[in-house]
Design an enzyme around this catalytic site. Sequence first.
Site, PDB file in Angstrom:
ATOM      1  N   GLU A 150       0.837  -1.149   0.018  1.00  0.00           N
ATOM      2  CA  GLU A 150      -0.013  -0.009   0.036  1.00  0.00           C
ATOM      3  C   GLU A 150       0.725   1.245   0.104  1.00  0.00           C
ATOM      4  O   GLU A 150       0.597   2.008   0.881  1.00  0.00           O
ATOM      5  CB  GLU A 150      -0.989   0.021   1.225  1.00  0.00           C
ATOM      6  CG  GLU A 150      -2.086  -0.908   0.990  1.00  0.00           C
ATOM      7  CD  GLU A 150      -3.158  -0.928   2.104  1.00  0.00           C
ATOM      8  OE1 GLU A 150      -3.086   0.124   2.922  1.00  0.00           O
ATOM      9  OE2 GLU A 150      -4.277  -1.568   1.969  1.00  0.00           O
ATOM     10  N   GLU A 262      -5.699  -7.867  -0.212  1.00  0.00           N
ATOM     11  CA  GLU A 262      -6.584  -7.564   1.204  1.00  0.00           C
ATOM     12  C   GLU A 262      -8.256  -7.219   0.930  1.00  0.00           C
ATOM     13  O   GLU A 262      -8.383  -6.462  -0.218  1.00  0.00           O
ATOM     14  CB  GLU A 262      -6.090  -6.300   1.874  1.00  0.00           C
ATOM     15  CG  GLU A 262      -4.973  -6.566   2.621  1.00  0.00           C
ATOM     16  CD  GLU A 262      -4.410  -5.438   3.194  1.00  0.00           C
ATOM     17  OE1 GLU A 262      -5.030  -4.515   3.669  1.00  0.00           O
ATOM     18  OE2 GLU A 262      -2.868  -5.360   3.381  1.00  0.00           O
TER      19      GLU A 262
END
Length: 342
Positions: A150, A262
């Site tokens: 991320e 995720e």
Amino acid sequence: MRLTVLALALLATLPARAETCLRGVNLSGAEFGDTPGKVDTDYTYPSEEAIQRLGKLGASAIRLPFRWERIQPDLNGGLDIMELAYLDQTVRRINEAGLIAIIDLHNYGYYAKKQLGSKELPAEALADVWRRLAEHYRERPKLVFSLMNEPYDITSANWAKIQNVAIAAIRKAGAKQLLLVTGTAFGGAHSWTSDLPVGNNGRDLLGVVDPLDRYAYDFHQYLDADYSGRAAECSAAAGALKAIDDVTAWLKANDRRGFLGEFAASNKLECLTALRQMAAKVDASPQQWLGWTAWGAGPWWPADYIFNLEPTKAGERPQMRVLLERLKAKRPSAVCGREAKP
């Protein structure tokens, strides 16, 4: 020189190999706490019992987040012997349980508050740590390298270049494992093709180059109003599900592969429904998607954590029961990727 160029050109035209479909969970703990921290006090690696449980439930992969500052305390220096031993032990346990280990550098594009791509932390720094990890793990085939979790405030054009430097270092080290690359803006599926202040992932990340063509894009997607994964509500579920459809179309149009690294839901009924639908959408497109790992398992999550996938005294949580349905469901193929049969 001419022969080398020709060989690379021919390799680039070959279809990517089919991969074992990756389905499982994120097993947290090693990314917890401030760095450096003390193992089993500030952070922890998952136990053999936790790993064996997931193998018995039918998972095929575990995404294992860990921290850059701990595995390499000094930039461009050697890997920490003790931290590498913990990582080695966990990878071995995952493999012994019949699972593929996805080792995930969980740093958001930073090292000790320095941003990747800056003078203090150039692209070569990420390449260096992955070169060392690649040299160490190149003989471990049941392993996937997830280059960075991320990144959020690096431009998409710069992020593609940074990842390419790391990929080149990994391949030069002789490692042939599957690689997971991501986009900036947290790698959100919902904004993948959007023009953002940091660029456009769907445009710029097409510039990723792997001599072995053995990579996939790691997408993350949550269901709350701002897609951040910070709230139990799932008012943006419809948008999140559409995002998976849109990314599937992007992958197909550009002959690329994706991985849903995720995604999560609270135990609210409508959220569980969306969780089930999201996993099913990924499973239904094995040529575009290599699979998924849900967030988040790990014994250090608080009992009331909204996305907790750990069992209680009463048994598996509602979210895990939904995922188990998908793990047990019949699927078009046991392999995923461009060679998989729909």
